[in-house]
Design a protein around this motif. Structure first.
Motif, PDB file in Angstrom:
ATOM      1  N   ILE A   1      73.186   1.028  19.501  1.00  0.00           N
ATOM      2  CA  ILE A   1      73.173   1.128  20.967  1.00  0.00           C
ATOM      3  C   ILE A   1      73.375  -0.244  21.580  1.00  0.00           C
ATOM      4  O   ILE A   1      74.158  -0.427  22.506  1.00  0.00           O
ATOM      5  CB  ILE A   1      71.841   1.735  21.457  1.00  0.00           C
ATOM      6  N   PHE A   2      72.668  -1.236  21.026  1.00  0.00           N
ATOM      7  CA  PHE A   2      72.723  -2.582  21.594  1.00  0.00           C
ATOM      8  C   PHE A   2      74.128  -3.171  21.472  1.00  0.00           C
ATOM      9  O   PHE A   2      74.675  -3.687  22.460  1.00  0.00           O
ATOM     10  CB  PHE A   2      71.704  -3.493  20.887  1.00  0.00           C
ATOM     11  N   ILE A   3      74.728  -3.055  20.283  1.00  0.00           N
ATOM     12  CA  ILE A   3      76.029  -3.701  20.060  1.00  0.00           C
ATOM     13  C   ILE A   3      77.165  -2.905  20.715  1.00  0.00           C
ATOM     14  O   ILE A   3      77.910  -3.429  21.534  1.00  0.00           O
ATOM     15  CB  ILE A   3      76.303  -3.868  18.546  1.00  0.00           C
ATOM     16  N   PHE A   4      77.277  -1.601  20.372  1.00  0.00           N
ATOM     17  CA  PHE A   4      78.450  -0.845  20.819  1.00  0.00           C
ATOM     18  C   PHE A   4      78.255  -0.209  22.186  1.00  0.00           C
ATOM     19  O   PHE A   4      79.211   0.091  22.882  1.00  0.00           O
ATOM     20  CB  PHE A   4      78.806   0.229  19.785  1.00  0.00           C
ATOM     21  N   GLY A   5      77.005   0.028  22.574  1.00  0.00           N
ATOM     22  CA  GLY A   5      76.771   0.657  23.867  1.00  0.00           C
ATOM     23  C   GLY A   5      76.541  -0.354  24.974  1.00  0.00           C
ATOM     24  O   GLY A   5      77.194  -0.324  26.012  1.00  0.00           O
ATOM     25  N   MET A   6      75.616  -1.293  24.734  1.00  0.00           N
ATOM     26  CA  MET A   6      75.209  -2.185  25.816  1.00  0.00           C
ATOM     27  C   MET A   6      76.079  -3.426  25.927  1.00  0.00           C
ATOM     28  O   MET A   6      76.391  -3.866  27.025  1.00  0.00           O
ATOM     29  CB  MET A   6      73.754  -2.605  25.624  1.00  0.00           C
ATOM     30  N   LYS A   7      76.464  -4.027  24.790  1.00  0.00           N
ATOM     31  CA  LYS A   7      77.227  -5.276  24.854  1.00  0.00           C
ATOM     32  C   LYS A   7      78.723  -5.017  24.940  1.00  0.00           C
ATOM     33  O   LYS A   7      79.408  -5.549  25.787  1.00  0.00           O
ATOM     34  CB  LYS A   7      76.901  -6.160  23.638  1.00  0.00           C
ATOM     35  N   ALA A   8      79.262  -4.196  24.013  1.00  0.00           N
ATOM     36  CA  ALA A   8      80.712  -4.010  23.971  1.00  0.00           C
ATOM     37  C   ALA A   8      81.186  -2.911  24.927  1.00  0.00           C
ATOM     38  O   ALA A   8      82.362  -2.879  25.275  1.00  0.00           O
ATOM     39  CB  ALA A   8      81.135  -3.689  22.545  1.00  0.00           C
ATOM     40  N   HIS A   9      80.266  -2.026  25.350  1.00  0.00           N
ATOM     41  CA  HIS A   9      80.611  -0.881  26.216  1.00  0.00           C
ATOM     42  C   HIS A   9      81.698  -0.006  25.615  1.00  0.00           C
ATOM     43  O   HIS A   9      82.565   0.497  26.325  1.00  0.00           O
ATOM     44  CB  HIS A   9      81.053  -1.367  27.607  1.00  0.00           C
ATOM     45  N   TRP A  10      81.709   0.148  24.294  1.00  0.00           N
ATOM     46  CA  TRP A  10      82.731   0.975  23.661  1.00  0.00           C
ATOM     47  C   TRP A  10      82.359   2.448  23.678  1.00  0.00           C
ATOM     48  O   TRP A  10      83.203   3.285  23.835  1.00  0.00           O
ATOM     49  CB  TRP A  10      82.962   0.524  22.201  1.00  0.00           C
TER      50      TRP A  10
ATOM     51  N   GLN B   1      82.407  21.774  25.728  1.00  0.00           N
ATOM     52  CA  GLN B   1      82.305  21.438  27.152  1.00  0.00           C
ATOM     53  C   GLN B   1      83.320  20.350  27.527  1.00  0.00           C
ATOM     54  O   GLN B   1      83.998  20.429  28.527  1.00  0.00           O
ATOM     55  CB  GLN B   1      80.880  20.987  27.490  1.00  0.00           C
ATOM     56  N   ASN B   2      83.362  19.282  26.690  1.00  0.00           N
ATOM     57  CA  ASN B   2      84.318  18.197  26.947  1.00  0.00           C
ATOM     58  C   ASN B   2      84.585  17.521  25.609  1.00  0.00           C
ATOM     59  O   ASN B   2      83.813  16.679  25.167  1.00  0.00           O
ATOM     60  CB  ASN B   2      83.709  17.222  27.962  1.00  0.00           C
ATOM     61  N   PHE B   3      85.667  17.934  24.953  1.00  0.00           N
ATOM     62  CA  PHE B   3      85.865  17.567  23.555  1.00  0.00           C
ATOM     63  C   PHE B   3      85.947  16.060  23.335  1.00  0.00           C
ATOM     64  O   PHE B   3      85.215  15.501  22.513  1.00  0.00           O
ATOM     65  CB  PHE B   3      87.132  18.249  23.016  1.00  0.00           C
ATOM     66  N   GLY B   4      86.791  15.386  24.104  1.00  0.00           N
ATOM     67  CA  GLY B   4      87.003  13.942  23.896  1.00  0.00           C
ATOM     68  C   GLY B   4      85.719  13.149  24.075  1.00  0.00           C
ATOM     69  O   GLY B   4      85.330  12.356  23.211  1.00  0.00           O
ATOM     70  N   LEU B   5      85.014  13.395  25.168  1.00  0.00           N
ATOM     71  CA  LEU B   5      83.771  12.687  25.458  1.00  0.00           C
ATOM     72  C   LEU B   5      82.727  12.995  24.382  1.00  0.00           C
ATOM     73  O   LEU B   5      82.028  12.112  23.899  1.00  0.00           O
ATOM     74  CB  LEU B   5      83.245  13.095  26.840  1.00  0.00           C
ATOM     75  N   SER B   6      82.668  14.276  23.993  1.00  0.00           N
ATOM     76  CA  SER B   6      81.679  14.704  23.019  1.00  0.00           C
ATOM     77  C   SER B   6      81.857  13.983  21.690  1.00  0.00           C
ATOM     78  O   SER B   6      80.879  13.551  21.067  1.00  0.00           O
ATOM     79  CB  SER B   6      81.794  16.207  22.836  1.00  0.00           C
ATOM     80  N   ILE B   7      83.110  13.832  21.259  1.00  0.00           N
ATOM     81  CA  ILE B   7      83.372  13.146  19.998  1.00  0.00           C
ATOM     82  C   ILE B   7      82.947  11.674  20.101  1.00  0.00           C
ATOM     83  O   ILE B   7      82.313  11.122  19.203  1.00  0.00           O
ATOM     84  CB  ILE B   7      84.873  13.257  19.615  1.00  0.00           C
ATOM     85  N   ARG B   8      83.270  11.056  21.243  1.00  0.00           N
ATOM     86  CA  ARG B   8      82.885   9.655  21.423  1.00  0.00           C
ATOM     87  C   ARG B   8      81.359   9.494  21.447  1.00  0.00           C
ATOM     88  O   ARG B   8      80.812   8.522  20.922  1.00  0.00           O
ATOM     89  CB  ARG B   8      83.483   9.112  22.717  1.00  0.00           C
ATOM     90  N   GLN B   9      80.690  10.483  22.045  1.00  0.00           N
ATOM     91  CA  GLN B   9      79.224  10.383  22.141  1.00  0.00           C
ATOM     92  C   GLN B   9      78.534  10.611  20.808  1.00  0.00           C
ATOM     93  O   GLN B   9      77.454  10.094  20.576  1.00  0.00           O
ATOM     94  CB  GLN B   9      78.711  11.418  23.144  1.00  0.00           C
ATOM     95  N   VAL B  10      79.164  11.432  19.952  1.00  0.00           N
ATOM     96  CA  VAL B  10      78.463  11.821  18.730  1.00  0.00           C
ATOM     97  C   VAL B  10      78.597  10.749  17.641  1.00  0.00           C
ATOM     98  O   VAL B  10      77.853  10.766  16.658  1.00  0.00           O
ATOM     99  CB  VAL B  10      78.954  13.204  18.232  1.00  0.00           C
ATOM    100  N   ILE B  11      79.510   9.780  17.818  1.00  0.00           N
ATOM    101  CA  ILE B  11      79.750   8.797  16.753  1.00  0.00           C
ATOM    102  C   ILE B  11      78.468   8.057  16.368  1.00  0.00           C
ATOM    103  O   ILE B  11      78.064   8.059  15.203  1.00  0.00           O
ATOM    104  CB  ILE B  11      80.846   7.785  17.171  1.00  0.00           C
ATOM    105  N   MET B  12      77.800   7.457  17.351  1.00  0.00           N
ATOM    106  CA  MET B  12      76.607   6.652  17.015  1.00  0.00           C
ATOM    107  C   MET B  12      75.444   7.485  16.464  1.00  0.00           C
ATOM    108  O   MET B  12      74.894   7.134  15.417  1.00  0.00           O
ATOM    109  CB  MET B  12      76.184   5.827  18.225  1.00  0.00           C
ATOM    110  N   PRO B  13      75.061   8.602  17.130  1.00  0.00           N
ATOM    111  CA  PRO B  13      73.989   9.408  16.523  1.00  0.00           C
ATOM    112  C   PRO B  13      74.348   9.889  15.121  1.00  0.00           C
ATOM    113  O   PRO B  13      73.486   9.915  14.233  1.00  0.00           O
ATOM    114  CB  PRO B  13      73.846  10.592  17.476  1.00  0.00           C
ATOM    115  N   ALA B  14      75.624  10.238  14.908  1.00  0.00           N
ATOM    116  CA  ALA B  14      76.014  10.755  13.584  1.00  0.00           C
ATOM    117  C   ALA B  14      75.926   9.654  12.533  1.00  0.00           C
ATOM    118  O   ALA B  14      75.471   9.905  11.412  1.00  0.00           O
ATOM    119  CB  ALA B  14      77.423  11.335  13.635  1.00  0.00           C
ATOM    120  N   ILE B  15      76.321   8.430  12.884  1.00  0.00           N
ATOM    121  CA  ILE B  15      76.184   7.321  11.923  1.00  0.00           C
ATOM    122  C   ILE B  15      74.709   7.125  11.596  1.00  0.00           C
ATOM    123  O   ILE B  15      74.304   6.998  10.437  1.00  0.00           O
ATOM    124  CB  ILE B  15      76.780   6.023  12.500  1.00  0.00           C
TER     125      ILE B  15
END
Lengths: 316, 298
Positions: free
Chosen positions: A154-163, A174-188
Motif C-alpha cells: 500500500i505504501f509503495i504502490f498505493g501511496m507513493k507511486a499512485h499506481w 461491476q467494473n472489470f478494468g478497475l476490479s483487476i487493478r484493485q485486486v492485484i495488491m490484495p492477491a499478492i
C-alpha cells in the motif's frame, strides 16, 4: 477404491459432527451467554430486552436442546440472525462469499501457477541465477507477516507511486478494468505464503524426480528437454504439491482475515473480525463452523484425489 | 577380563559421542544464513533481557506534546500518536514476543508430546479418540482457530498464551504419535519390553529421547510461527492490546498514520519478520545438524 472413499467419507462425517460440537461448546465457555454479552457491549442494559432476546434465541432451554436447535437449522441452511449487523447471517454471507471467493481464487491461481513454474525452473536450472533468487525469496515470503507485506505494498504502490488503487474493491462484473487493478495488491498479499511453499515443494520434488531412471531413459532416447520435463517429470513431481494446494485453502482463509482488514474489503474474513470485536458470538459460531467445514471438505477431496493419483495410499 | 570388557565398552560408547557433538557444531555453523539467524536471536535476547538499560525512554510514558514526531536523533524511530518513543516500545516488545513464544511452546509441547506418545504407544480406543480430536482441531486454519479461541477467552497476555497453546497442541500430538508408532517398530523397543520393562519406562527412557531431534526442530520453528500468530492477533486488535508494548498491536495502533509516519508501522513489522526469520533459520540448521542420515559421515 470405493471402500477407501466410503471409509474416508464416514470418517469425515464424524469429524464434521465433532467440529460442530467443538464450535458450539467453546462459545458456551464464555463467562456469560452471548446475548447478555452483546447487550452489555452495546451499553444499554435492559433486563426485559435481554430476557426477550434470550427467549427468542432459545437460550433459556437446556444445552443439548440448544445444540440440536442450532445444528438442525444449520443443516436446513438457516444460520440464524446477527445481532451486530441486524440481518440474517444467510443474507450477510451471500454478499460476502463472492468477494472472498474472488480474492481467494485469484490468489490461488497466482500461487499455484507461479509457484509451480518457478519451482520447476529453479530445479531444472539448478545453481543458475533463478535458483539462487528463488530459495532466499521464498524464505522471505514465508517469514514476512502478511500484514507487513500488505502495508509495504500500500505504501509503495498505493501511496507513493499512485499506481494501484487500494480501497473500495468492486467485483469484476461491476467494473472489470478497475476490479483487476484493485485486486492485484490484495492477491499478492494473500498468495505470497502459498506461492513460496509451492515453489519450495515443487523445486525439491522436481530435483528428486529428474534423478530417476525413467527420466534418464527419456533423455537417452533423444527427447527434447521440453518433452522430458513436461511429459515425464512434471506429472510425478506434482504429487506432493497436491497436498500443499489443499492446505492452500486454509492459507487463503487465514490470509483473507488479514488482507480484508488491511484493504478494508467487506468479505468473510472481515466479517469474522468485526463480529469478534462486536461480540456477536452467534455469527462467530456460524462462521467458525463454515470455515471448519470448508477445510474438512477440501481435505477430503485432496485425500481422495491423492489416492487416485498414487494408488499406494489406499492401502495404508 | 571383567575390567577389559568394561574398558572396551566405555571406549566404544564415549568415542562416537565426542565426534557427534563436533559433527553437530560443524554442520550447524556451516551455512551462513543459520549463523545470521543465531546472531539475530542473540541480539533480540539481549534486547529483551536488558530492555530497561537499552531503551532510551519509558515505553509507557505519554507525552501528547511530542506526538507523531518523525525519526530524529532524539527519537530514533519517532513517536506514536500519544508521544511514546517508538524505539523504546520496539525494544520492550521483544520481551512480550519472547514471553508469549516460549511459554506457549512449553505448554503446548509438554501436553502434546505426552498425549501423542501415550496414544501412539497404547493404541486402541485411546489412539482413536485422540486422533479424531486432533483431526477436529486441525480442520481450522491456524489463525482462525487462534482468533476463535481468543474471542472466547478475552484479551491479555495470559489469555493469548492459553489460546495459542490450545491451538497448537494438536500439531505436537500428531507429530509425536507418528514418531512413537515408527519407533515402536524398532528391535531395541521389543527387546526392552521382552525383558520386562514397564510401558512408562520404555516411553520415557527410549521413545522420548529418540523422538527428540525432530521435536526440537518443530519447537524451534514453532517459536517463530507463534510469535507471528501473536502479532497477527495484535494487528487485528485482539490478544495483547495497548498500552502493553507488543509488535502486532503497535502496527495496528499506527496503521492509520502510514502516509505520514510510515516507520511507526515498519519498525515493529520488521522486528516480527526478523524474529520469525531467525527462528526458522536456526530450526533449519538444527534439522540439518541433527539429521541421522549424516551420522558418522562427516
Amino acid at each position: 477404491m470405493s471402500s477407501f472413499i466410503i471409509r474416508r467419507l464416514l470418517q469425515a462425517l464424524l469429524v464434521l459432527v465433532l467440529v460442530s460440537i467443538l464450535v458450539f461448546f467453546v462459545i458456551r465457555m464464555l463467562p456469560l451467554d452471548p446475548i447478555t454479552l452483546y447487550v452489555i457491549g452495546t451499553g444499554n442494559m435492559d433486563e426485559e430486552q435481554i430476557k426477550f432476546l434470550k427467549h427468542q434465541y432459545g437460550l433459556d432451554k437446556p444445552l443439548y436442546v440448544q445444540y440440536y436447535d442450532w445444528i438442525s437449522k444449520v443443516v436446513r441452511g438457516d444460520l440464524g440472525q446477527s445481532l451486530y449487523y441486524k440481518d440474517s447471517v444467510n443474507t450477510l454471507l451471500a454478499q460476502r462469499i463472492p468477494i472472498t471467493m474472488y480474492l481467494g481464487i485469484t490468489s490461488m491461481i497466482i500461487s499455484i501457477s507461479v509457484g509451480i513454474t518457478i519451482g520447476m525452473l529453479a530445479a531444472i536450472r539448478r545453481g543458475k541465477w533463478l535458483d539462487n533468487i528463488v530459495s532466499p525469496l521464498s524464505v522471505v515470503l514465508i517469514c514476512i507477516p502478511s500484514f507487513l507485506l500488505g502495508i509495504f505494498l500500500i505504501f509503495i504502490f498505493g501511496m507513493k507511486a499512485h499506481w494501484l488503487p487500494f480501497y473500495d474493491l468492486v467485483l469484476p462484473w461491476q467494473n472489470f478494468g478497475l476490479s483487476i487493478r484493485q485486486v492485484i495488491m490484495p492477491a499478492i498479499c494473500m498468495s505470497a505464503l502459498g506461492l513460496a511453499m509451492n515453489a519450495r515443494q515443487m523445486r525439491s520434488s522436481m530435483l528428486e524426480i529428474i534423478r530417476q531412471d525413467y527420466v534418464r531413459t527419456a533423455w537417452a532416447k533423444g527427447l527434447t528437454e521440453r518433452a522430458v520435463i513436461l511429459k515425464h517429470a512434471l506429472k510425478n513431481s506434482l504429487i506432493p504439491v497436491v497436498t500443499l494446494v489443499g492446505m492452500g485453502v486454509g492459507v487463503v482463509f487465514a490470509g483473507a482475515v488479514i488482507t480484508e482488514t488491511i484493504f478494508s474489503i467487506p468479505g468473510m474474513g472481515r466479517m469474522f473480525v468485526d463480529c469478534i470485536r462486536g461480540q456477536d458470538y452467534v455469527v462467530v459460531q456460524d462462521l467458525a463452523l463454515v470455515f471448519g467445514t470448508v477445510i474438512l471438505l477440501v481435505n477430503l477431496m485432496v485425500d481422495i484425489s491423492y489416492s487416485w493419483i498414487d494408488p499406494r495410499i489406499r492401502y495404508n | 577380563m571383567a575390567i577389559e570388557t568394561s574398558n572396551a565398552a566405555t571406549l566404544m560408547e564415549i568415542a562416537p559421542r565426542v565426534s557427534e557433538f563436533r559433527r553437530f557444531m560443524r554442520v550447524f555453523f556451516k551455512r551462513w544464513v543459520v549463523v545470521i539467524g543465531l546472531a539475530i536471536l542473540l541480539l533480540i535476547f539481549i534486547a529483551a533481557i536488558f530492555a530497561p538499560w537499552i531503551a532510551p525512554y519509558d515505553p509507557y510514558k505519554i507525552a501528547t506534546g511530542a506526538a507523531l514526531e518523525q525519526p530524529s536523533a532524539k527519537h530514533w524511530l519517532g513517536t506514536d500518536r500519544i508521544g511514546r518513543d517508538s524505539f523504546s516500545r520496539v525494544i520492550y516488545g521483544s520481551r512480550t514476543a519472547l514471553e508469549v513464544g516460549f511459554i506457549t511452546v512449553a505448554i503446548a509441547s509438554i501436553i502434546g508430546i505426552l498425549l501423542g506418545m501415550l496414544a501412539g504407544f497404547s493404541g486402541g480406543w485411546f489412539y482413536i479418540i485422540i486422533m479424531r480430536a486432533v483431526d477436529t482441531l486441525m480442520c481450522f486454519p491456524g489463525l482462525i482457530l487462534f482468533m476463535f479461541l481468543s474471542a472466547v477467552l478475552g484479551n491479555g497476555v495470559r489469555n493469548v498464551i492459553i489460546a495459542l497453546s490450545i491451538g497448537t497442541i494438536a500439531q505436537y500430538v500428531r507429530v509425536m504419535c507418528g514418531l512413537t508408532l515408527s519407533l515402536k517398530q524398532n528391535d531395541y523397543i521389543m527387546a526392552e519390553i521382552s525383558i520386562g520393562a514397564g510401558s512408562f519406562r520404555t516411553m520415557l527412557k527410549h521413545i522420548l529421547p529418540n523422538a527428540f531431534p525432530p521435536l526440537i526442530v518443530l519447537m524451534t520453528m514453532q517459536l517463530g510461527t507463534l510469535i507471528l500468530a501473536e502479532a497477527a492477533l495484535g494487528f487485528l486488535g485482539m490478544g495483547i492490546v495497548p498500552p502493553m508494548a507488543a509488535w502486532g498491536s503497535m502496527v495496528n495502533d499506527s496503521y492509520i498514520y502510514l502516509q505520514t509516519n510510515p516507520w511507526l508501522c515498519f519498525a515493529p513489522g520488521i522486528a516480527i519478520f526478523l524474529v520469525v526469520f531467525a527462528f526458522n533459520m536456526v530450526g533449519d540448521g538444527l534439522r540439518d545438524a541433527l539429521d541421522p542420515r549424516l551420522r558418522g559421515l562427516i
